[in-house]
Design a protein around this motif. Sequence first.
Motif, PDB file in Angstrom:
ATOM      1  N   GLY A 255       0.813  -1.204   0.000  1.00 45.07           N
ATOM      2  CA  GLY A 255       0.000   0.000   0.000  1.00 45.07           C
ATOM      3  C   GLY A 255       0.846   1.253   0.000  1.00 45.07           C
ATOM      4  N   THR A 256       0.227   2.383  -0.269  1.00 45.36           N
ATOM      5  CA  THR A 256       0.934   3.661  -0.285  1.00 45.36           C
ATOM      6  C   THR A 256       1.537   3.936   1.091  1.00 45.36           C
ATOM      7  OG1 THR A 256      -0.552   4.567  -1.959  1.00 45.36           O
ATOM      8  CG2 THR A 256       0.708   6.144  -0.652  1.00 45.36           C
ATOM      9  N   GLY A 257       2.786   4.312   1.089  1.00 46.32           N
ATOM     10  CA  GLY A 257       3.486   4.612   2.334  1.00 46.32           C
ATOM     11  C   GLY A 257       4.385   3.496   2.808  1.00 46.32           C
ATOM     12  N   ALA A 258       4.167   2.261   2.350  1.00 47.41           N
ATOM     13  CA  ALA A 258       4.939   1.127   2.859  1.00 47.41           C
ATOM     14  C   ALA A 258       6.424   1.259   2.516  1.00 47.41           C
ATOM     15  CB  ALA A 258       4.383  -0.188   2.302  1.00 47.41           C
ATOM     16  N   VAL A 259       6.726   1.715   1.302  1.00 45.09           N
ATOM     17  CA  VAL A 259       8.122   1.917   0.917  1.00 45.09           C
ATOM     18  C   VAL A 259       8.775   2.928   1.852  1.00 45.09           C
ATOM     19  CG1 VAL A 259       9.679   2.719  -0.898  1.00 45.09           C
ATOM     20  CG2 VAL A 259       7.697   1.320  -1.496  1.00 45.09           C
ATOM     21  N   SER A 260       8.050   4.001   2.159  1.00 48.20           N
ATOM     22  CA  SER A 260       8.583   5.031   3.047  1.00 48.20           C
ATOM     23  C   SER A 260       8.742   4.520   4.469  1.00 48.20           C
ATOM     24  CB  SER A 260       7.665   6.257   3.038  1.00 48.20           C
ATOM     25  OG  SER A 260       7.542   6.793   1.747  1.00 48.20           O
ATOM     26  N   TRP A 261       7.752   3.782   4.981  1.00 46.14           N
ATOM     27  CA  TRP A 261       7.861   3.234   6.343  1.00 46.14           C
ATOM     28  C   TRP A 261       9.102   2.365   6.472  1.00 46.14           C
ATOM     29  CZ3 TRP A 261       2.209   1.152   5.828  1.00 46.14           C
ATOM     30  CH2 TRP A 261       1.319   2.233   5.920  1.00 46.14           C
ATOM     31  N   PHE A 262       9.308   1.502   5.487  1.00 49.65           N
ATOM     32  CA  PHE A 262      10.454   0.601   5.537  1.00 49.65           C
ATOM     33  C   PHE A 262      11.764   1.385   5.494  1.00 49.65           C
ATOM     34  CE2 PHE A 262      13.635  -2.316   3.936  1.00 49.65           C
ATOM     35  CZ  PHE A 262      13.375  -3.468   4.646  1.00 49.65           C
ATOM     36  N   ASN A 263      11.820   2.407   4.663  1.00 52.84           N
ATOM     37  CA  ASN A 263      13.062   3.170   4.542  1.00 52.84           C
ATOM     38  C   ASN A 263      13.345   4.018   5.769  1.00 52.84           C
ATOM     39  OD1 ASN A 263      14.555   3.095   1.726  1.00 52.84           O
ATOM     40  ND2 ASN A 263      12.389   2.753   1.337  1.00 52.84           N
ATOM     41  N   TYR A 264      12.314   4.592   6.384  1.00 53.52           N
ATOM     42  CA  TYR A 264      12.531   5.334   7.629  1.00 53.52           C
ATOM     43  C   TYR A 264      13.018   4.394   8.730  1.00 53.52           C
ATOM     44  CZ  TYR A 264      10.256   9.520   5.749  1.00 53.52           C
ATOM     45  OH  TYR A 264       9.942  10.636   5.003  1.00 53.52           O
ATOM     46  N   ALA A 265      12.426   3.207   8.812  1.00 59.57           N
ATOM     47  CA  ALA A 265      12.875   2.221   9.796  1.00 59.57           C
ATOM     48  C   ALA A 265      14.306   1.783   9.505  1.00 59.57           C
ATOM     49  CB  ALA A 265      11.942   1.003   9.789  1.00 59.57           C
ATOM     50  N   ASP A 266      14.600   1.599   8.226  1.00 58.20           N
ATOM     51  CA  ASP A 266      15.935   1.162   7.840  1.00 58.20           C
ATOM     52  C   ASP A 266      16.982   2.214   8.163  1.00 58.20           C
ATOM     53  OD1 ASP A 266      17.478  -0.963   6.612  1.00 58.20           O
ATOM     54  OD2 ASP A 266      17.837   0.427   4.957  1.00 58.20           O
ATOM     55  N   ARG A 267      16.591   3.479   8.150  1.00 55.65           N
ATOM     56  CA  ARG A 267      17.528   4.547   8.500  1.00 55.65           C
ATOM     57  C   ARG A 267      18.016   4.375   9.934  1.00 55.65           C
ATOM     58  NH1 ARG A 267      21.449   7.185   7.004  1.00 55.65           N
ATOM     59  NH2 ARG A 267      20.338   7.252   5.023  1.00 55.65           N
ATOM     60  N   LEU A 268      17.098   4.075  10.854  1.00 56.90           N
ATOM     61  CA  LEU A 268      17.502   3.839  12.244  1.00 56.90           C
ATOM     62  C   LEU A 268      18.286   2.535  12.366  1.00 56.90           C
ATOM     63  CD1 LEU A 268      14.220   4.975  14.010  1.00 56.90           C
ATOM     64  CD2 LEU A 268      16.474   5.962  14.391  1.00 56.90           C
ATOM     65  N   ASN A 269      17.852   1.517  11.640  1.00 58.33           N
ATOM     66  CA  ASN A 269      18.535   0.226  11.680  1.00 58.33           C
ATOM     67  C   ASN A 269      19.933   0.316  11.099  1.00 58.33           C
ATOM     68  OD1 ASN A 269      18.307  -2.636  12.329  1.00 58.33           O
ATOM     69  ND2 ASN A 269      18.375  -2.996  10.123  1.00 58.33           N
ATOM     70  N   GLN A 270      20.119   1.206  10.116  1.00 58.88           N
ATOM     71  CA  GLN A 270      21.409   1.331   9.449  1.00 58.88           C
ATOM     72  C   GLN A 270      22.451   2.036  10.305  1.00 58.88           C
ATOM     73  OE1 GLN A 270      22.728   0.410   6.441  1.00 58.88           O
ATOM     74  NE2 GLN A 270      20.931  -0.808   5.929  1.00 58.88           N
ATOM     75  N   LEU A 271      22.021   2.713  11.369  1.00 59.72           N
ATOM     76  CA  LEU A 271      23.000   3.408  12.205  1.00 59.72           C
ATOM     77  C   LEU A 271      24.014   2.433  12.800  1.00 59.72           C
ATOM     78  CD1 LEU A 271      24.083   5.971  13.523  1.00 59.72           C
ATOM     79  CD2 LEU A 271      22.461   5.614  15.384  1.00 59.72           C
ATOM     80  N   PRO A 272      23.584   1.434  13.587  1.00 60.30           N
ATOM     81  CA  PRO A 272      24.576   0.471  14.080  1.00 60.30           C
ATOM     82  C   PRO A 272      25.140  -0.405  12.970  1.00 60.30           C
ATOM     83  CG  PRO A 272      22.359  -0.198  14.716  1.00 60.30           C
ATOM     84  CD  PRO A 272      22.247   1.182  14.144  1.00 60.30           C
ATOM     85  N   LEU A 273      24.327  -0.703  11.959  1.00 60.38           N
ATOM     86  CA  LEU A 273      24.815  -1.550  10.873  1.00 60.38           C
ATOM     87  C   LEU A 273      25.957  -0.874  10.140  1.00 60.38           C
ATOM     88  CD1 LEU A 273      24.622  -4.019   9.080  1.00 60.38           C
ATOM     89  CD2 LEU A 273      22.819  -2.877   7.790  1.00 60.38           C
ATOM     90  N   GLY A 274      25.789   0.419   9.822  1.00 63.44           N
ATOM     91  CA  GLY A 274      26.833   1.137   9.102  1.00 63.44           C
ATOM     92  C   GLY A 274      28.045   1.406   9.961  1.00 63.44           C
TER      93      GLY A 274
END
Length: 518
Positions: A255-274
Amino acid sequence: MNLVKSTGTIGGLTMVSRIAGFAREMLMSRILGAGIYTDAFYVAFRLPNTFRRLFGEGAFSAGFVPLYSQRLQSGGEADAKRFSEEVLAVFLPTLILFTLGFEIIMPLFIWAITGWHGEQLAFGTFLTRITFPYLLLISLVSLFSGILNSISRFTAAAFAPALLNLAMLVALVLVREGGEISATAVAAAVTIGGVLQLGLLMAACKRAGIVLKIRKPKLTPGVRQFIRVVVPATLGAGVYQVSVFIDTFFLTRIGTGAVSWFNYADRLNQLPLGVIGAAIGTAILPQVSRHVDIGEHAEAARVQGQAADLAMLLCLPAALALAASAHPLVSAIFQGGRFTERDAYFTGLTLSIVALGLPAYVLVKVLTPGFYARRDTATPVKTALAVLAVNIALNFALIPPFGIGGLAAAVALSSWLNCAILYVILHRRGHFRVEKWLMSRLIRQLAAGLAMVLVLVLIRQGLTGWFKGSVGERLVGTVALVGGGMAVYFPLVWVLGGTDKEELRTLLRRRRPQKDAG
């Protein structure tokens, strides 16, 4: 070279980029929200980044760094420089042709992975055509980064991603209208950021006395050896990137917004990952390669064990904290403007599940150098194929009943499966195993992490409402979560003996930048 020092240098500078990235995402959430324009931008941003991981950071580094290090040791700087020029001569025209080809077929490709039609397809294609040259630029950045990392100059390569985030941040500050205008400005900033990154890395190589000349493309013995190593790695990375496209395929249909939700979540997840995963993976590959090349297999395994210890020391608390505090963190950081409470809920749900796979993803960064250092890029390909099949099956099984939460669970479970398979193979070959000392530390780290989670739950309950309040209240709530977690975990892991105390002192101690880190 000290692994903790190298990781600290890379991780610290990566943190600068991540902070700039957070500022960018905070502005983007308020200016663009989580609607069709944001979805279009994230698809446009994800496409060149996916191929970047395919051609650049993953496959290219896996093939180039060990071979460059080998020539540096056996033939000296001149031989290594000549090898770099030969690879560049073939790599550059290949990238140019690939970029031009994709610009031509872009509408068909965007339609295939998103299912969009009409204006949304046209706008998504338009943005992706703007961002796609970033692939060419950042792939060249990977070449120059590989050279610098091989000679233990990590600073420029670690700082370069900050230039991309800063370029995008400036675009958002200058163009705040929202909608198509802001999305287009940020897309243009992606390619501008790539130009800035390439300029920085070329300048850093020049300061190191390495200036590459453009040669006529030729399949020299060195290039052939590089291709033999990099093609299997590219196939392996390609399997993983196919899973990224599959995730995009499912996200656009949730649905609309799902791509954005995942990417915003991934931004926080990428902090320790990166900060942790990329830093450790970058630091240990040259070291493991050198030990393997001179027959010191026990030392190579020791480096991987030390890296696993350090990775979990930092990654376990980060993953547990993100999972336990996802909803308040997302609300405090992103909610506001066009980013609604509903957007915050689904982003927090996604983050709380994806974060559980973070330790596995970081451990993969520790395990794969054990294959790449031995010129074995085929085994990770086979592993990636198996994991891809499972990931697809999990998506089909979990998304219908659980929506974006099911997709997040598929990502986390696939990460753990990949980690487990790679470890079992290395263990059976006698290349690496979790020794008793490492297992003991991991158990103690986990115990300290679980105690931290209990404290975070109490902080959440005590500050209910603060994470959606004023700027000051949100700041206090976020600092309380982050600071409270660290105040519990690190002293407790110290007391329990969950790490080498001297290494922890080195990690936490302020150090002057090393002169050779340029």
